[in-house]
Motif scaffolding. Structure first.
Motif, PDB file in Angstrom:
ATOM      1  N   TYR A   2      -6.379  -5.685  -3.484  1.00  0.00           N
ATOM      2  CA  TYR A   2      -6.350  -4.243  -3.695  1.00  0.00           C
ATOM      3  C   TYR A   2      -6.917  -3.883  -5.061  1.00  0.00           C
ATOM      4  O   TYR A   2      -6.893  -4.679  -6.002  1.00  0.00           O
ATOM      5  CB  TYR A   2      -4.921  -3.706  -3.565  1.00  0.00           C
ATOM      6  N   VAL A   3      -7.434  -2.665  -5.126  1.00  0.00           N
ATOM      7  CA  VAL A   3      -7.902  -2.065  -6.372  1.00  0.00           C
ATOM      8  C   VAL A   3      -7.263  -0.689  -6.468  1.00  0.00           C
ATOM      9  O   VAL A   3      -7.317   0.103  -5.520  1.00  0.00           O
ATOM     10  CB  VAL A   3      -9.437  -1.936  -6.418  1.00  0.00           C
ATOM     11  N   ARG A   4      -6.657  -0.401  -7.608  1.00  0.00           N
ATOM     12  CA  ARG A   4      -6.033   0.896  -7.849  1.00  0.00           C
ATOM     13  C   ARG A   4      -6.661   1.529  -9.082  1.00  0.00           C
ATOM     14  O   ARG A   4      -6.922   0.847 -10.083  1.00  0.00           O
ATOM     15  CB  ARG A   4      -4.527   0.750  -8.051  1.00  0.00           C
ATOM     16  N   LEU A   5      -6.894   2.834  -8.990  1.00  0.00           N
ATOM     17  CA  LEU A   5      -7.563   3.526 -10.099  1.00  0.00           C
ATOM     18  C   LEU A   5      -6.973   4.913 -10.269  1.00  0.00           C
ATOM     19  O   LEU A   5      -6.660   5.599  -9.293  1.00  0.00           O
ATOM     20  CB  LEU A   5      -9.070   3.621  -9.834  1.00  0.00           C
ATOM     21  N   ARG A   6      -6.841   5.306 -11.513  1.00  0.00           N
ATOM     22  CA  ARG A   6      -6.378   6.645 -11.875  1.00  0.00           C
ATOM     23  C   ARG A   6      -6.995   7.008 -13.222  1.00  0.00           C
ATOM     24  O   ARG A   6      -7.094   6.162 -14.124  1.00  0.00           O
ATOM     25  CB  ARG A   6      -4.854   6.714 -11.964  1.00  0.00           C
ATOM     26  N   ARG A  34       0.828  -1.189   0.000  1.00  0.00           N
ATOM     27  CA  ARG A  34       0.000   0.000   0.000  1.00  0.00           C
ATOM     28  C   ARG A  34       0.870   1.249   0.000  1.00  0.00           C
ATOM     29  O   ARG A  34       1.783   1.394   0.806  1.00  0.00           O
ATOM     30  CB  ARG A  34      -0.909   0.011   1.219  1.00  0.00           C
ATOM     31  N   GLY A  35       0.604   2.148  -0.940  1.00  0.00           N
ATOM     32  CA  GLY A  35       1.324   3.404  -1.009  1.00  0.00           C
ATOM     33  C   GLY A  35       2.668   3.351  -1.681  1.00  0.00           C
ATOM     34  O   GLY A  35       3.412   4.331  -1.649  1.00  0.00           O
ATOM     35  N   ASP A  36       3.024   2.226  -2.323  1.00  0.00           N
ATOM     36  CA  ASP A  36       4.336   2.146  -2.959  1.00  0.00           C
ATOM     37  C   ASP A  36       4.366   2.750  -4.361  1.00  0.00           C
ATOM     38  O   ASP A  36       5.422   2.838  -4.968  1.00  0.00           O
ATOM     39  CB  ASP A  36       4.816   0.691  -3.008  1.00  0.00           C
ATOM     40  N   ASP A  37       3.221   3.140  -4.895  1.00  0.00           N
ATOM     41  CA  ASP A  37       3.152   3.766  -6.222  1.00  0.00           C
ATOM     42  C   ASP A  37       2.583   5.171  -6.064  1.00  0.00           C
ATOM     43  O   ASP A  37       1.414   5.337  -5.695  1.00  0.00           O
ATOM     44  CB  ASP A  37       2.268   2.940  -7.157  1.00  0.00           C
ATOM     45  N   PRO A  38       3.363   6.209  -6.336  1.00  0.00           N
ATOM     46  CA  PRO A  38       2.870   7.584  -6.135  1.00  0.00           C
ATOM     47  C   PRO A  38       1.715   7.954  -7.052  1.00  0.00           C
ATOM     48  O   PRO A  38       0.985   8.911  -6.763  1.00  0.00           O
ATOM     49  CB  PRO A  38       4.110   8.448  -6.413  1.00  0.00           C
ATOM     50  N   ASP A  39       1.522   7.213  -8.158  1.00  0.00           N
ATOM     51  CA  ASP A  39       0.431   7.539  -9.065  1.00  0.00           C
ATOM     52  C   ASP A  39      -0.935   7.199  -8.480  1.00  0.00           C
ATOM     53  O   ASP A  39      -1.964   7.603  -9.053  1.00  0.00           O
ATOM     54  CB  ASP A  39       0.604   6.799 -10.389  1.00  0.00           C
ATOM     55  N   PHE A  40      -0.974   6.461  -7.377  1.00  0.00           N
ATOM     56  CA  PHE A  40      -2.255   6.066  -6.799  1.00  0.00           C
ATOM     57  C   PHE A  40      -2.389   6.498  -5.342  1.00  0.00           C
ATOM     58  O   PHE A  40      -3.284   6.037  -4.639  1.00  0.00           O
ATOM     59  CB  PHE A  40      -2.431   4.544  -6.905  1.00  0.00           C
ATOM     60  N   LEU A  41      -1.511   7.377  -4.883  1.00  0.00           N
ATOM     61  CA  LEU A  41      -1.606   7.873  -3.520  1.00  0.00           C
ATOM     62  C   LEU A  41      -2.751   8.877  -3.394  1.00  0.00           C
ATOM     63  O   LEU A  41      -3.073   9.600  -4.342  1.00  0.00           O
ATOM     64  CB  LEU A  41      -0.288   8.548  -3.105  1.00  0.00           C
ATOM     65  N   ALA A  42      -3.349   8.903  -2.231  1.00  0.00           N
ATOM     66  CA  ALA A  42      -4.412   9.880  -1.983  1.00  0.00           C
ATOM     67  C   ALA A  42      -3.813  11.283  -1.936  1.00  0.00           C
ATOM     68  O   ALA A  42      -2.788  11.517  -1.289  1.00  0.00           O
ATOM     69  CB  ALA A  42      -5.118   9.561  -0.666  1.00  0.00           C
ATOM     70  N   VAL A  67      -8.350  15.194 -12.364  1.00  0.00           N
ATOM     71  CA  VAL A  67      -7.508  14.000 -12.340  1.00  0.00           C
ATOM     72  C   VAL A  67      -7.710  13.334 -10.992  1.00  0.00           C
ATOM     73  O   VAL A  67      -7.451  13.932  -9.944  1.00  0.00           O
ATOM     74  CB  VAL A  67      -6.021  14.351 -12.552  1.00  0.00           C
ATOM     75  N   ILE A  68      -8.200  12.102 -11.008  1.00  0.00           N
ATOM     76  CA  ILE A  68      -8.495  11.377  -9.777  1.00  0.00           C
ATOM     77  C   ILE A  68      -7.563  10.187  -9.641  1.00  0.00           C
ATOM     78  O   ILE A  68      -7.104   9.610 -10.630  1.00  0.00           O
ATOM     79  CB  ILE A  68      -9.960  10.904  -9.744  1.00  0.00           C
ATOM     80  N   GLN A  69      -7.271   9.811  -8.418  1.00  0.00           N
ATOM     81  CA  GLN A  69      -6.422   8.651  -8.171  1.00  0.00           C
ATOM     82  C   GLN A  69      -6.659   8.157  -6.749  1.00  0.00           C
ATOM     83  O   GLN A  69      -7.055   8.915  -5.861  1.00  0.00           O
ATOM     84  CB  GLN A  69      -4.944   9.001  -8.349  1.00  0.00           C
ATOM     85  N   SER A 126     -13.430   4.729  -3.457  1.00  0.00           N
ATOM     86  CA  SER A 126     -13.382   6.178  -3.228  1.00  0.00           C
ATOM     87  C   SER A 126     -11.972   6.677  -3.498  1.00  0.00           C
ATOM     88  O   SER A 126     -10.999   6.138  -2.953  1.00  0.00           O
ATOM     89  CB  SER A 126     -13.788   6.502  -1.789  1.00  0.00           C
ATOM     90  N   VAL A 127     -11.867   7.680  -4.334  1.00  0.00           N
ATOM     91  CA  VAL A 127     -10.574   8.246  -4.719  1.00  0.00           C
ATOM     92  C   VAL A 127     -10.586   9.736  -4.398  1.00  0.00           C
ATOM     93  O   VAL A 127     -11.619  10.312  -4.033  1.00  0.00           O
ATOM     94  CB  VAL A 127     -10.290   8.001  -6.212  1.00  0.00           C
ATOM     95  N   THR A 128      -9.448  10.349  -4.561  1.00  0.00           N
ATOM     96  CA  THR A 128      -9.325  11.781  -4.302  1.00  0.00           C
ATOM     97  C   THR A 128      -8.976  12.519  -5.590  1.00  0.00           C
ATOM     98  O   THR A 128      -8.412  11.947  -6.533  1.00  0.00           O
ATOM     99  CB  THR A 128      -8.228  12.063  -3.261  1.00  0.00           C
ATOM    100  N   VAL A 129      -9.311  13.789  -5.616  1.00  0.00           N
ATOM    101  CA  VAL A 129      -8.937  14.648  -6.741  1.00  0.00           C
ATOM    102  C   VAL A 129      -7.487  15.060  -6.552  1.00  0.00           C
ATOM    103  O   VAL A 129      -7.123  15.683  -5.552  1.00  0.00           O
ATOM    104  CB  VAL A 129      -9.844  15.886  -6.806  1.00  0.00           C
ATOM    105  N   ALA A 130      -6.648  14.673  -7.512  1.00  0.00           N
ATOM    106  CA  ALA A 130      -5.218  14.975  -7.425  1.00  0.00           C
ATOM    107  C   ALA A 130      -4.845  16.255  -8.155  1.00  0.00           C
ATOM    108  O   ALA A 130      -3.842  16.899  -7.817  1.00  0.00           O
ATOM    109  CB  ALA A 130      -4.398  13.816  -7.986  1.00  0.00           C
ATOM    110  N   GLU A 131      -5.636  16.632  -9.156  1.00  0.00           N
ATOM    111  CA  GLU A 131      -5.287  17.819  -9.947  1.00  0.00           C
ATOM    112  C   GLU A 131      -6.527  18.314 -10.668  1.00  0.00           C
ATOM    113  O   GLU A 131      -7.376  17.527 -11.095  1.00  0.00           O
ATOM    114  CB  GLU A 131      -4.187  17.475 -10.962  1.00  0.00           C
TER     115      GLU A 131
END
Length: 220
Positions: free
Chosen positions: A164-168, A18-26, A149-151, A136-141
């Motif tokens: 796990y499920v990852r989305l961007r 969890r959290g090892d990929d910055p493209d999917f961090l909250a 841009v959500i991730q 549930s994801v957060t708005v990154a940009e």
């Protein structure tokens, strides 16, 4: 060469955390401005909201619920056939040392050559995938045109491991419903990853020796 292949094959099975990929961090919301208090008044600037403004995601750090309804079905069939035949016949008269035929009719020496080539290949491929749920994801940009841009990622701890499920992706604000939800089919440039870690996931993974024998560096 074998050692190098083993190391490269082992890189394919790096553990996922969890959290090892910055493209999917909250994404965190920007630092708020200093609150302004107007003691004694009904209106408070720190708690104000536009008259026609709702609670849909629109700023960096806001939460958005994505409804996953992904389903894909693909099939492919290929067949190739090629055949080539060639035949060469040469008749040569048998001559004596003076250059005349041995007999009036001349004894013929026949040379015959036949060549045949044939190729027949056929392949079938079918694949079906389905993914349903919510994340549930957060708005990154917030892009200049207003798109978001959500991730984010979602982890579930189970008895024998984690899933796990990852989305961007990119979302148009107009596609966000009043309940602050959006369908995954309406997310542009979407990247969705579903996987797991633990004993169950490891038992379904191919060993590094087998990965070496089916890798691109294996000549046979």
């Amino acid at each position: 060469m074998t050692l190098s292949a083993a190391i490269l094959a082992g890189c394919d099975s790096m553990p996922v955390n969890r959290g090892d990929d910055p493209d999917f961090l909250a994404a965190s919301a920007p630092a708020p401005l200093p609150q302004q208090y107007n003691n004694g008044a009904i209106f408070q600037a720190a708690q104000s909201r536009g008259l026609f403004e709702d609670y849909k995601a629109r700023q960096v750090g806001d939460l958005l619920n994505v409804i996953l309804i992904e389903k894909t079905d693909a099939s492919k069939t290929a067949k190739t056939s090629a055949t080539k035949d060639s035949n060469v016949d040469i008749d040569v008269a048998r001559l004596d040392f003076n250059g005349t035929p041995v007999s009036p009719l001349g004894s013929l020496v026949g040379i015959n050559s036949d060549a045949k080539r044939s190729f027949d290949g056929q392949g079938d491929s079918e694949q079906s995938n389905s993914l349903e749920g919510n994340i549930s994801v957060t708005v990154a940009e917030v892009l200049p045109n207003g798109n978001l841009v959500i991730q984010g990622e979602k982890w579930l701890g189970l008895n024998q491991g984690k899933e796990y499920v990852r989305l961007r992706g990119i979302v148009r604000p107009v596609d966000i419903t009043a309940e602050n939800t959006v369908l995954s089919t309406q997310v542009g440039d979407v990247q969705i990853y579903y996987g797991g870690t633990g004993a169950v996931a490891d038992s379904n993974a191919m060993g590094w020796i087998m990965r070496f024998f089916i890798s691109a560096i294996m000549p046979f």
